[in-house]
Scaffold this active site. Structure first.
Site, PDB file in Angstrom:
ATOM      1  N   TYR A  80       1.359  -6.136  -9.682  1.00  0.00           N
ATOM      2  CA  TYR A  80       1.791  -6.241 -11.082  1.00  0.00           C
ATOM      3  C   TYR A  80       1.907  -4.864 -11.735  1.00  0.00           C
ATOM      4  O   TYR A  80       1.496  -4.685 -12.883  1.00  0.00           O
ATOM      5  CB  TYR A  80       0.815  -7.132 -11.868  1.00  0.00           C
ATOM      6  CG  TYR A  80       1.113  -8.599 -11.650  1.00  0.00           C
ATOM      7  CD1 TYR A  80       2.029  -9.251 -12.454  1.00  0.00           C
ATOM      8  CD2 TYR A  80       0.506  -9.307 -10.621  1.00  0.00           C
ATOM      9  CE1 TYR A  80       2.341 -10.586 -12.237  1.00  0.00           C
ATOM     10  CE2 TYR A  80       0.815 -10.640 -10.393  1.00  0.00           C
ATOM     11  CZ  TYR A  80       1.737 -11.267 -11.206  1.00  0.00           C
ATOM     12  OH  TYR A  80       2.052 -12.581 -11.000  1.00  0.00           O
ATOM     13  N   LYS A  93     -11.255 -17.720  -7.664  1.00  0.00           N
ATOM     14  CA  LYS A  93     -11.834 -16.717  -8.584  1.00  0.00           C
ATOM     15  C   LYS A  93     -13.373 -16.731  -8.622  1.00  0.00           C
ATOM     16  O   LYS A  93     -14.013 -16.052  -7.836  1.00  0.00           O
ATOM     17  CB  LYS A  93     -11.249 -16.880  -9.982  1.00  0.00           C
ATOM     18  CG  LYS A  93      -9.751 -16.526 -10.028  1.00  0.00           C
ATOM     19  CD  LYS A  93      -9.290 -16.291 -11.434  1.00  0.00           C
ATOM     20  CE  LYS A  93      -7.789 -16.135 -11.551  1.00  0.00           C
ATOM     21  NZ  LYS A  93      -7.302 -14.799 -11.290  1.00  0.00           N
TER      22      LYS A  93
END
Ligand code: PMP
Length: 442
Positions: free
Chosen positions: A27, A278
């Site tokens: 990103y 996560k």
């Protein structure tokens, strides 16, 4: 145990040169981005750079670090597992950490969940969920149910299935015509509930919908959009009535983020499939789970081998990841855990109350340990909104790690964050808002 010395002789400049020469960061527009920031160690809510300067990790390092960095208990348990069994093929083989994890986790998950399928990350957890749902109908001879429903603005990961389910965005635009068709519904935020329910009803009417996939209560990367459990309950009930499956993507919301251990715990109607990653390993190792009901699992049982779920990754069920997840559960099951979450919730609420009429804030949202401020910028809410880099730099200069999603600034700290650290973050946010207000001439 191996310890990284604080005094380790780290040549930061040299490391950053090597990074720039060969590493492609996620990103990140590598042409315009400044050099990556070097982090050498972590402790609790803090990360330390090459000069041993501390930074508050107010985004839990992409929402994973729930117990803080370099947690000694997690490190000890992982280290013990490393010396016992680091990995074994999971097709045809099993091991105690996976079995223990399955049994312990099921006690916390909604009662209808009974099977766990391991993978490596949030995107694969969602891919597995979608494939499970599609093949569930296929195996039962219903080849007509192949459509997926999801939310506009949803983010489910970066693999093709997960991208297809995600809302159209700058992230998946280059691949748009290669993604499979998904019916996207608006997010049922306050005031839009009825509209979304009737759109869902219309979408389900064809009898072709296989599954509705959603981020329960909070849409993360889509800008921390929040909606209520009540409307989601009604959506799940509608899906069930029309024979479609429901997949809760709890990759971000799982493990306490929304105030309860799972966002699904706020629901009366439970999802058929749940995706976790996560915080699963305490944010230490990459691992994911897709859990499902026994009814889904049973659709794959057959003398006919073609009904097998032909999916698996090299690191499926990795024992070290399982040991980390078990150790994380030990911490989550301690009574202090819910107190920590409640403390962050209250602090967020009190801070939010002080900002209620701030002219730079278009919307203020809070759920559990997540506080989101949608900023008034005169530009459309979008990931590429240029306020993002201004704010990231502003906070970094103040030794705080916050990465706004476009003009949505959010705080999602590790649960171990100390009160002074949290107040330091709030103080910097207040300061940033004052600067933005001045810039805007308000
Ligand atoms: N689902 C949700 C709700 C997420 O927030 C994310 C990651 N931000 C993913 C899936 C994808 O997870 P990963 O980055 O581990 O592939």
């Amino acid at each position: 145990m191996i310890q990284l010395s604080k005094e380790a002789d780290i040549d930061g400049q040299r490391l950053l040169q090597l990074d720039k020469a060969h590493i492609w960061h996620p990103y990140t527009q590598m042409k315009t981005a400044g050099p990556a920031r070097l982090i050498c160690r972590g402790q609790g809510a803090l990360l330390f750079d090459e000069n041993d300067q501390a930074y508050i990790d107010a985004v839990s390092s992409w929402w994973v670090t729930i117990h803080g960095h370099a947690h000694p208990y997690l490190a000890k348990k992982i280290y013990e597992q490393l010396g016992t069994l680091e990995h074994v093929i999971f097709a045809g083989f099993t091991h105690q950490p996976a079995i223990d994890l399955a049994h312990r986790l099921l006690k916390h998950l909604p009662e209808n969940q009974n099977r766990l399928f391991f993978s490596d990350n949030g995107s694969t957890a969602v891919e597995v969920g979608l494939k499970m749902a599609i093949q569930y109908f296929y195996n039962r001879g219903n080849r007509g149910r192949r459509k997926i429903i999801a939310f506009e603005h949803a983010y489910h990961g970066d693999t093709f299935g997960a991208m297809s389910a995600g809302g159209a965005s700058v992230f998946n635009a280059p691949f748009e015509e290669m993604l499979f068709e998904v019916i996207h519904l608006p997010v049922p935020v306050k005031g839009r509930e009825q509209e979304v329910l009737s759109k869902l009803e219309q979408a389900l009417a064809s009898g072709e919908v296989c599954a509705f996939v959603f981020e329960p209560l909070v849409l993360g990367a889509g800008g921390m959009m929040m909606y209520e459990a009540d409307v989601l309950d009604r959506m799940i009930a509608l899906c069930r009535e029309k024979g479609s499956l429901c997949i809760a993507d709890e990759v971000m919301t799982g493990f306490g983020r929304t105030g309860r251990l799972f966002a699904s715990n706020y629901l009366e109607h439970k999802p058929d499939i749940i995706c976790l990653s996560k915080g699963l390993t305490g944010g230490v190792l990459p691992m994911a789970l897709t859990t499902c009901t026994e009814a889904i699992y049973e659709a794959f049982l057959s003398e006919d081998a073609t009904k097998t779920f032909f999916h698996g990754h090299s690191f499926t069920g990795n024992p070290i990841g399982c040991a980390a997840a078990l150790a994380s559960l030990d911490l989550l099951e301690r009574p202090e855990f819910s107190k920590r979450i409640a403390f962050i919730e209250q602090e967020h609420q009190a801070f939010a109350a002080t900002l209620a009429d701030h002219p730079m804030i278009a919307d203020l949202r809070q759920r559990g340990t997540i506080l989101a401020l949608e900023l008034q910028t005169g530009q459309q809410t979008s990931y590429l909104n240029n306020i993002r880099s201004f704010l990231s730099n502003f906070f970094y200069e103040r030794h705080i790690i916050l990465r706004p999603l476009g003009n949505v600034l959010y705080i999602m700290p590790p649960y171990v964050i100390e009160v002074e650290q949290l107040h330091e973050v709030y103080g910097a946010v207040r300061e940033a808002l004052a600067i933005l207000k001045e810039k805007a001439g308000l």
